[in-house]
Design a protein around this motif. Structure first.
Motif, mmCIF file in Angstrom:
data_model
loop_
_atom_site.group_PDB
_atom_site.id
_atom_site.type_symbol
_atom_site.label_atom_id
_atom_site.label_comp_id
_atom_site.label_asym_id
_atom_site.label_seq_id
_atom_site.Cartn_x
_atom_site.Cartn_y
_atom_site.Cartn_z
ATOM 1 N N HIS A 14 0.812 -1.212 0.000
ATOM 2 C CA HIS A 14 0.000 0.000 0.000
ATOM 3 C C HIS A 14 0.845 1.261 0.000
ATOM 4 O O HIS A 14 0.328 2.359 0.126
ATOM 5 C CB HIS A 14 -0.997 -0.025 1.151
ATOM 6 C CG HIS A 14 -2.112 -0.992 0.889
ATOM 7 N ND1 HIS A 14 -1.934 -2.357 0.986
ATOM 8 C CD2 HIS A 14 -3.389 -0.802 0.467
ATOM 9 C CE1 HIS A 14 -3.072 -2.965 0.663
ATOM 10 N NE2 HIS A 14 -3.967 -2.046 0.335
ATOM 11 N N PRO A 16 2.737 4.007 -2.080
ATOM 12 C CA PRO A 16 2.577 4.443 -3.488
ATOM 13 C C PRO A 16 3.731 3.984 -4.383
ATOM 14 O O PRO A 16 3.528 3.711 -5.557
ATOM 15 C CB PRO A 16 2.547 5.967 -3.403
ATOM 16 C CG PRO A 16 2.251 6.290 -1.996
ATOM 17 C CD PRO A 16 2.639 5.117 -1.143
ATOM 18 N N ASP A 65 -7.000 0.535 -8.273
ATOM 19 C CA ASP A 65 -6.843 1.855 -7.654
ATOM 20 C C ASP A 65 -5.656 1.883 -6.690
ATOM 21 O O ASP A 65 -4.934 2.878 -6.627
ATOM 22 C CB ASP A 65 -8.131 2.261 -6.945
ATOM 23 C CG ASP A 65 -9.281 2.375 -7.940
ATOM 24 O OD1 ASP A 65 -9.026 2.811 -9.079
ATOM 25 O OD2 ASP A 65 -10.422 2.022 -7.584
ATOM 26 N N LYS A 69 -2.422 4.379 -7.450
ATOM 27 C CA LYS A 69 -2.090 5.458 -6.520
ATOM 28 C C LYS A 69 -0.647 5.910 -6.743
ATOM 29 O O LYS A 69 -0.348 7.098 -6.740
ATOM 30 C CB LYS A 69 -2.289 4.953 -5.088
ATOM 31 C CG LYS A 69 -2.314 6.018 -4.031
ATOM 32 C CD LYS A 69 -2.786 5.445 -2.697
ATOM 33 C CE LYS A 69 -1.786 4.422 -2.163
ATOM 34 N NZ LYS A 69 -2.040 3.993 -0.783
#
Lengths: 235, 113
Positions: A14, A16, A65, A69
């Motif tokens: 998670h 970026p 998504d 990111k």
């Protein structure tokens, strides 16, 4: 102190920068496979790396998504890289001193012929409107096609898929199609491969020779610019 | 390299500016490329920093296409609905387009030779 692999993995996937690393690694792998197995058109490095990224996302249970990111930072860089395409376009321009009138006639009529034919078939088959809109971008090189498709009511990712498959098919079948229809002049062969097969077609034309390669690169560039400027205004 | 990157980013944003200011529905990147192309025509040569940046960046152009292409994950419904007409359209338009383009060019070259 307990070791928690799950929370470590969550932290990594998670972040970026994970999307960027995943893209770079997949591209590296795609490029390696393409070069290792004789640069076959259907081993298109972008197609391979897209499939690898998708496989990893599905394997790790990540959404698009979550990936995008970070990966969108790479997408932002596409703009300035497209600007850099002006340099090879300028360098290939001297090719046009010969045959400029046949070139533009073939590009405009042949290019609009292949595009209208494709959109007409989708319309005949009652495909959804968004697919029809996207199909207008089929003769634009992928980098520009993903920018144009959203401007004409289409989908960037679908445009990329259509353009890549079109380019691969053109590179695989194009030289044979040209041979059986009696088109022998390298300039004509290059222009046909550039108009209908963009980047992959141009790579194939370069194998025919430098004249075919230059005309292919030129037709890919001019086709991309004309479509990008005209399609959003017409549609 | 730095000057080349500054030039490319400036032309890109100039393209974005032109598209927005003139309300053109055209991608700013393509306008930026056209502006750089016109600048090169006007200069009559490629400035070394621009050449360096473009030679350094263009081999990686395919990399920058990957993220937008992965978005196909969000459109699998559309793909499963339309894959057959799309495949037909891609194949037939190619079989028509390649000979048509090549024939037009070869025929016209015969006339202008």
């Amino acid at each position: 102190m307990s070791i928690s692999l799950d929370s470590g993995l969550y932290q990594v996937t998670h972040n970026p920068l994970f999307g960027i690393l995943l893209t770079l690694l997949s591209f590296k792998a795609g490029l390696y496979i393409y070069q290792r197995y004789g640069r076959l058109p259907y081993l298109h490095p972008v197609l391979l790396s897209v499939l690898l990224v998708i496989a990893c996302l599905l394997g790790l249970g990540l959404s698009f998504d979550a990936y995008y990111k970070g990966a969108k930072a790479l997408h932002w860089c596409l703009g300035p890289v497209i600007v850099a395409l002006a340099v090879p376009l300028y360098e290939n321009l001297k090719t046009l001193r010969r045959h400029w009138l046949p070139f533009f006639t073939a590009l405009l009529l042949g290019g609009s012929g292949t595009i209208v034919c494709a959109v007409f078939i989708l319309w005949l088959c009652d495909a959804s409107l968004v697919s029809q809109n996207t199909m207008w971008s089929k003769s634009i090189t992928t980098a520009i096609a993903v920018e144009v498709a959203p401007k004409i009511g289409g989908i960037a990712a679908l445009a990329a898929a259509i353009v890549m498959v079109t380019g691969i098919l053109a590179a695989v079948t194009g030289p044979w199609l040209l041979k059986v229809t009696g088109i022998h002049h390298p300039a004509a062969q290059g222009t046909a491969l550039g108009v209908c097969g963009h980047a992959v077609g141009t790579a194939r034309a370069l194998e025919i020779g430098s004249e075919a390669g230059a005309f292919a690169a030129l037709s890919m560039g001019i086709m991309g610019i004309l479509c990008a400027l005209l399609l959003p205004l017409i549609l | 390299m730095l000057n080349g990157l500054i030039t490319l980013l400036s032309f890109f944003l100039a393209g974005e500016f032109t598209a927005a200011a003139l309300h053109l529905p055209v991608p700013g990147s393509v306008l930026g490329m056209l502006l750089l192309f016109i600048f090169l025509l006007w200069r009559g040569a490629i400035p070394t920093p621009v050449k360096t940046a473009s030679t350094g960046l263009l081999p990686y152009l395919p990399l920058f296409i990957v993220p937008a292409s992965v978005a196909i994950l969000n459109h699998l419904n559309l793909l499963s609905r339309d894959w057959l007409p799309i495949s037909l359209a891609v194949v037939i338009s190619l079989v028509v387009g390649i000979p048509l383009t090549g024939w037009l060019m070869q025929r016209m070259m015969g006339y202008t030779k």
